[in-house]
Motif scaffolding. Structure first.
Motif, PDB file in Angstrom:
ATOM      1  N   LYS A   1      24.988  94.553  90.810  1.00  0.00           N
ATOM      2  CA  LYS A   1      25.769  93.349  90.506  1.00  0.00           C
ATOM      3  C   LYS A   1      27.083  93.787  89.877  1.00  0.00           C
ATOM      4  N   PHE A   2      27.935  94.359  90.716  1.00  0.00           N
ATOM      5  CA  PHE A   2      29.114  95.056  90.220  1.00  0.00           C
ATOM      6  C   PHE A   2      30.140  94.118  89.568  1.00  0.00           C
ATOM      7  N   LYS A   3      30.305  92.920  90.102  1.00  0.00           N
ATOM      8  CA  LYS A   3      31.260  91.988  89.509  1.00  0.00           C
ATOM      9  C   LYS A   3      30.834  91.592  88.087  1.00  0.00           C
ATOM     10  N   GLU A   4      29.542  91.402  87.905  1.00  0.00           N
ATOM     11  CA  GLU A   4      29.046  91.080  86.564  1.00  0.00           C
ATOM     12  C   GLU A   4      29.273  92.233  85.607  1.00  0.00           C
ATOM     13  N   VAL A   5      29.082  93.466  86.105  1.00  0.00           N
ATOM     14  CA  VAL A   5      29.325  94.643  85.266  1.00  0.00           C
ATOM     15  C   VAL A   5      30.776  94.670  84.812  1.00  0.00           C
ATOM     16  N   ILE A   6      31.705  94.436  85.740  1.00  0.00           N
ATOM     17  CA  ILE A   6      33.121  94.463  85.412  1.00  0.00           C
ATOM     18  C   ILE A   6      33.464  93.388  84.387  1.00  0.00           C
ATOM     19  N   ASN A   7      32.942  92.185  84.584  1.00  0.00           N
ATOM     20  CA  ASN A   7      33.212  91.099  83.640  1.00  0.00           C
ATOM     21  C   ASN A   7      32.648  91.403  82.253  1.00  0.00           C
ATOM     22  N   GLU A   8      31.409  91.918  82.217  1.00  0.00           N
ATOM     23  CA  GLU A   8      30.788  92.246  80.933  1.00  0.00           C
ATOM     24  C   GLU A   8      31.532  93.392  80.240  1.00  0.00           C
ATOM     25  N   ALA A   9      31.920  94.407  81.010  1.00  0.00           N
ATOM     26  CA  ALA A   9      32.627  95.545  80.433  1.00  0.00           C
ATOM     27  C   ALA A   9      33.970  95.119  79.864  1.00  0.00           C
ATOM     28  N   ASN A  10      34.718  94.317  80.611  1.00  0.00           N
ATOM     29  CA  ASN A  10      36.008  93.836  80.113  1.00  0.00           C
ATOM     30  C   ASN A  10      35.832  92.952  78.877  1.00  0.00           C
ATOM     31  N   GLY A  11      34.771  92.137  78.875  1.00  0.00           N
ATOM     32  CA  GLY A  11      34.485  91.315  77.698  1.00  0.00           C
ATOM     33  C   GLY A  11      34.163  92.170  76.485  1.00  0.00           C
ATOM     34  N   GLY A  12      33.391  93.247  76.698  1.00  0.00           N
ATOM     35  CA  GLY A  12      33.070  94.151  75.597  1.00  0.00           C
ATOM     36  C   GLY A  12      34.284  94.880  75.071  1.00  0.00           C
ATOM     37  N   LEU A  13      35.141  95.346  75.985  1.00  0.00           N
ATOM     38  CA  LEU A  13      36.373  96.028  75.566  1.00  0.00           C
ATOM     39  C   LEU A  13      37.279  95.083  74.775  1.00  0.00           C
ATOM     40  N   HIS A  14      37.332  93.834  75.209  1.00  0.00           N
ATOM     41  CA  HIS A  14      38.146  92.840  74.496  1.00  0.00           C
ATOM     42  C   HIS A  14      37.593  92.599  73.093  1.00  0.00           C
ATOM     43  N   ALA A  15      36.255  92.494  72.978  1.00  0.00           N
ATOM     44  CA  ALA A  15      35.630  92.270  71.674  1.00  0.00           C
ATOM     45  C   ALA A  15      35.896  93.429  70.717  1.00  0.00           C
ATOM     46  N   LEU A  16      36.018  94.632  71.270  1.00  0.00           N
ATOM     47  CA  LEU A  16      36.285  95.815  70.452  1.00  0.00           C
ATOM     48  C   LEU A  16      37.772  96.025  70.176  1.00  0.00           C
ATOM     49  N   GLY A  17      38.625  95.233  70.826  1.00  0.00           N
ATOM     50  CA  GLY A  17      40.059  95.356  70.609  1.00  0.00           C
ATOM     51  C   GLY A  17      40.737  96.382  71.487  1.00  0.00           C
ATOM     52  N   PHE A  18      40.144  96.681  72.642  1.00  0.00           N
ATOM     53  CA  PHE A  18      40.708  97.705  73.523  1.00  0.00           C
ATOM     54  C   PHE A  18      41.226  97.139  74.842  1.00  0.00           C
ATOM     55  N   GLY A  19      41.552  95.871  74.871  1.00  0.00           N
ATOM     56  CA  GLY A  19      42.116  95.319  76.091  1.00  0.00           C
ATOM     57  C   GLY A  19      41.856  93.837  76.209  1.00  0.00           C
ATOM     58  N   PRO A  20      42.523  93.180  77.148  1.00  0.00           N
ATOM     59  CA  PRO A  20      42.310  91.748  77.368  1.00  0.00           C
ATOM     60  C   PRO A  20      40.991  91.486  78.072  1.00  0.00           C
ATOM     61  N   ALA A  21      40.500  90.255  77.959  1.00  0.00           N
ATOM     62  CA  ALA A  21      39.237  89.902  78.599  1.00  0.00           C
ATOM     63  C   ALA A  21      39.358  89.924  80.117  1.00  0.00           C
ATOM     64  N   LYS A  22      40.545  89.608  80.630  1.00  0.00           N
ATOM     65  CA  LYS A  22      40.781  89.615  82.078  1.00  0.00           C
ATOM     66  C   LYS A  22      42.053  90.408  82.366  1.00  0.00           C
ATOM     67  N   PRO A  23      41.953  91.740  82.416  1.00  0.00           N
ATOM     68  CA  PRO A  23      43.144  92.568  82.618  1.00  0.00           C
ATOM     69  C   PRO A  23      43.726  92.401  84.019  1.00  0.00           C
ATOM     70  N   GLY A  24      45.058  92.438  84.095  1.00  0.00           N
ATOM     71  CA  GLY A  24      45.755  92.335  85.375  1.00  0.00           C
ATOM     72  C   GLY A  24      46.641  93.536  85.619  1.00  0.00           C
TER      73      GLY A  24
END
Length: 401
Positions: free
Chosen positions: A195-218
């Motif tokens: 479920k690769f799309k879910e992995v990407i969304n969860e990973a980006n959400g985790g990085l955002h929570a840690l302060g290492f990037g936006p929730a939806k990077p472009g």
């Protein structure tokens, strides 16, 4: 003493049972220990005691005695886990005490790669704490039981239960750091299910929570990631990075790198070019900024892939070598060492390594993989990380156009 049986009578009874083949003895140092020769014999012994209350008392007493024996025989973990199991099913100890015993038995079972048992004990512990599991007084114990339960279930391939535990941790965790292990289980589970799309969304959400990037990077964030990494690199070659300091105890940074690597596996799986840019450059930037950590090998290998794609084969090979050197550092202990070692060979195999050297490297990788149990990652790591480096540069070119 608890059953009003003197030691001599007990010894005579044990000797008779052994002569009949009902139990067997074994020496542990200077001590003699006994166990039933078959589960059926144990069941038959229990059936002789008709009084259910007395039966529970006997089994609970036996469990307590086994725990005492286990404390004196640390290597024989089965003694402690058997005693704990008896107490969980028969003891009148407090729920808190039984939950603590469950946690200890779960850890022992996990250390012995008995993941089914570890899952059973941790789940029992969670059940003992009940609805108030996440209250302040038992929060740490509850969190640890949920983490071990999630990790054990995913190792035992109970993916649905593993995800349920990970989601519960996300829901009740008091701070981002408390979610780390649950997040990692969730990533591994979703990757296994592809479920690769879910992995990407969860990973980006985790990085955002840690302060290492936006929730939806472009695209803009992709450019910033590349520029930041190259600015920190300052034109240094692989040889110029061998003396980087080890990463200190920076749990947030290590977790961010873990999330990025998982994001890279998923991005490779669906051809998400922006995700591959992050995989190729963000771990490198974190390593240059904070020092060499367990996942820095991935960073060097991915950047080596970028250089090779540019036609700088020698420089790319040097970064692949730096990846392998990183894995051999005493201050870097990494349970997925085999993966970076294998992926590094993607760059090195066609340039300087002989067939014999490559075979030896793969043999080491296989041994490390077997000991770590990272079966899914081992199956995809070979092409994934180097591809991430190469496609990262391709994406950069497209973005510039």
């Amino acid at each position: 003493a608890a059953l009003s049986i003197d030691s001599r009578s007990l010894k005579r009874s044990l000797n008779k049972a052994q002569a009949l083949g009902l139990i067997e003895s074994r020496r542990v140092g200077a001590k003699e220990m006994f166990r039933f020769t078959h589960d059926r014999i144990q069941q038959a012994t229990r059936s002789l005691v008709k009084n259910k209350t007395l039966q529970r008392e006997i089994l609970a007493t036996t469990g307590s005695l086994l725990l005492e024996l286990g404390e004196r025989n640390k290597k024989e973990t089965w003694i402690t886990t058997t005693g704990t199991r008896l107490l969980l099913m028969n003891s009148n100890l407090s729920s808190l005490k039984l939950a603590e015993l469950s946690l200890y038995a779960a850890k022992l079972s996990g250390d012995k790669v008995a993941f089914e048992d570890a899952a059973w004990f941790s789940d029992k512990g969670i059940g003992m704490l009940g609805d108030g599991c996440w209250s302040d007084s038992t929060y740490d114990l509850c969190l640890e039981l949920h983490n071990i339960s999630a990790e054990s279930h995913v190792c035992a391939t109970h993916l649905k239960t593993a995800k349920k535990r990970a989601r519960t941790i996300q829901r009740f965790a008091k701070k981002a750091q408390d979610m780390f292990r649950g997040y990692n289980v969730l990533m591994d589970t979703l990757l296994t299910e592809k479920k690769f799309k879910e992995v990407i969304n969860e990973a980006n959400g985790g990085l955002h929570a840690l302060g290492f990037g936006p929730a939806k990077p472009g695209k803009f964030h992709a450019f910033r990631t590349i520029i930041n990494a190259l600015t920190l690199l300052k034109g240094r070659t692989a040889q110029g990075l061998t003396d980087l300091r080890p990463m200190e105890d920076k749990a947030d940074v290590k977790q961010a790198m873990h999330l990025v690597v998982n994001l890279g596996f998923a991005a490779w799986g669906i051809g998400d070019n922006l995700g591959l840019v992050q995989t190729a450059f963000k771990p490198l930037a974190l390593t240059l900024d904070h020092g060499i950590g367990p996942l820095s090998a991935y960073a060097f290998n991915a950047y080596g892939g970028v250089l090779m794609h540019q036609g700088k084969l020698e420089d790319g090979y040097d970064f692949a070598e730096l990846c392998l050197q990183t894995l051999d550092r005493d201050d870097v202990k990494h349970e997925r060492a085999c993966l970076a070692r294998v992926s590094a060979l993607m760059g090195a195999i066609h340039f300087k390594k002989s067939l014999h050297e490559v075979v030896e490297e793969f043999r080491v990788a296989e041994q490390l993989g077997a000991s770590s149990g990272e079966f899914f990652h081992a199956s995809v790591a070979l092409p994934a990380i180097t591809t991430a480096g190469c496609m990262g540069l391709t994406t950069l070119t497209r973005l510039e156009m």
